[in-house]
Write a protein that holds these residues in place. Structure first.
Motif, PDB file in Angstrom:
ATOM      1  N   THR A 154       0.819  -1.210   0.000  1.00  0.00           N
ATOM      2  CA  THR A 154       0.000   0.000   0.000  1.00  0.00           C
ATOM      3  C   THR A 154       0.850   1.255   0.000  1.00  0.00           C
ATOM      4  O   THR A 154       1.969   1.275   0.532  1.00  0.00           O
ATOM      5  CB  THR A 154      -0.938   0.054   1.230  1.00  0.00           C
ATOM      6  N   GLN A 155       0.313   2.296  -0.589  1.00  0.00           N
ATOM      7  CA  GLN A 155       0.877   3.622  -0.420  1.00  0.00           C
ATOM      8  C   GLN A 155       0.534   4.068   0.999  1.00  0.00           C
ATOM      9  O   GLN A 155      -0.438   3.586   1.586  1.00  0.00           O
ATOM     10  CB  GLN A 155       0.283   4.579  -1.470  1.00  0.00           C
ATOM     11  N   ASN A 163      -9.092   8.972  -1.926  1.00  0.00           N
ATOM     12  CA  ASN A 163      -9.277   9.390  -0.529  1.00  0.00           C
ATOM     13  C   ASN A 163     -10.281  10.516  -0.361  1.00  0.00           C
ATOM     14  O   ASN A 163     -10.956  10.603   0.662  1.00  0.00           O
ATOM     15  CB  ASN A 163      -7.940   9.835   0.071  1.00  0.00           C
ATOM     16  N   ASN A 200      -2.308   5.397  -4.411  1.00  0.00           N
ATOM     17  CA  ASN A 200      -3.032   6.625  -4.088  1.00  0.00           C
ATOM     18  C   ASN A 200      -3.374   7.332  -5.395  1.00  0.00           C
ATOM     19  O   ASN A 200      -2.493   7.832  -6.091  1.00  0.00           O
ATOM     20  CB  ASN A 200      -2.146   7.512  -3.203  1.00  0.00           C
ATOM     21  N   PHE A 227      -0.920   6.463   2.320  1.00  0.00           N
ATOM     22  CA  PHE A 227      -2.237   7.041   2.550  1.00  0.00           C
ATOM     23  C   PHE A 227      -3.371   6.110   2.110  1.00  0.00           C
ATOM     24  O   PHE A 227      -4.532   6.527   2.061  1.00  0.00           O
ATOM     25  CB  PHE A 227      -2.373   8.401   1.838  1.00  0.00           C
ATOM     26  N   THR A 228      -3.055   4.866   1.784  1.00  0.00           N
ATOM     27  CA  THR A 228      -4.112   3.923   1.379  1.00  0.00           C
ATOM     28  C   THR A 228      -4.138   2.674   2.249  1.00  0.00           C
ATOM     29  O   THR A 228      -4.825   1.704   1.923  1.00  0.00           O
ATOM     30  CB  THR A 228      -3.944   3.503  -0.097  1.00  0.00           C
TER      31      THR A 228
END
Length: 268
Positions: free
Chosen positions: A178-179, A242, A221, A181-182
């Protein structure tokens, strides 16, 4: 991953706009015990930098919410605040921003005499979302509205998580990279996170290390994507969004992520 060039309004222009705003006079309103401005009879006026902060404010019970960065701006940090944006900031009761936004310092400078700047932890992890909603509701004086929202959120989140996990191939949790922010999307999917990357550019060493993990999924992301993250790894890349839409409803973010995750796991 390429770096994004961010344009920031010059300090001179921002200072001039701020002078115009403060010259109009705002007056200092009543304050709560903790120093926050007291909400008016119709609730607080909340100005937010993006729809992400706006969704948190709405979930907490705020009804008068103004968003500075248009939803059409794919990468919010690229936005260049206008004098009219700063005027709105100065007239607010609360101004919500995130520390990673390059213009956050300028937004705080534009806060008027009655406005309270509030730094928001933008993370769609369900526990962090509910913690922020509770914190904002305490500031806004809207705890009952926040409690109702959290109840509906719990029901919807559980439904989407169940739907995604029902799509596991062979009934087995998929592995995922995952990135940063994900990561919340991996939790939604019940995936096993084997590595993370970003927000800095992926180095050749990281590329080799993450590919060696042989993840089934890469949760990228969508707002910071530079293309295929792990080429030739065989992993299915899923673009995770997001930011909510203009309606400032956070729930569709989870529904859309669930739909994309199910699609990736089904191989379609």
């Amino acid at each position: 991953m390429a770096r994004t060039r961010v344009r920031i309004t010059s300090p001179v222009a921002l200072s001039a706009a701020l002078a115009l705003v403060t010259g109009c006079g705002n007056g200092t309103g009543p304050e709560t015990a903790d120093g926050a401005p007291a909400a008016g009879k119709d609730g607080p006026v909340v100005v937010v930098t993006t729809t992400w902060e706006g969704a948190f404010a709405k979930a907490a019970g705020a009804e008068d919410v103004k968003v500075i960065v248009p939803q059409s701006v794919h990468h919010a940090p690229d936005y260049d605040p206008k004098p009219s944006d700063l005027a709105a900031v100065a007239k607010a009761d609360f101004v919500l921003y995130a520390p990673f936004e390059p213009y956050a310092a300028k937004i705080k400078e534009a806060v008027g005499s009655k406005a309270k700047p509030v730094e928001v932890n933008l993370d769609n992890d369900p526990d962090k979302v509910k913690a922020e909603v509770d914190r904002l509701a305490a500031l806004f004086g809207t705890r009952d509205a926040a409690t109702r929202w959290k109840s509906g959120f719990d029901v919807e989140y559980a439904k989407q998580a169940e739907d995604v996990r029902a799509a596991w191939l062979g009934g087995k949790s998929p592995s995922a990279v995952t990135q940063v922010f994900t990561a919340w999307a991996a939790r939604l999917a019940g995936a096993t996170t084997v590595g993370t990357y970003g927000p800095e550019a992926v180095t050749p060493g990281q590329l080799a290390e993450l590919s060696a993990k042989k993840p089934a999924l890469v949760l990228d992301n969508a707002h910071m994507s530079t293309g295929t993250v792990l080429p030739d790894s065989g992993a299915r890349q899923v673009d995770i969004v997001n930011y909510p839409g203009e309606d400032l409803d956070l729930l569709p973010v989870y529904r859309n992520a669930a739909a994309e995750l199910k699609k990736a796991m089904s191989g379609s």
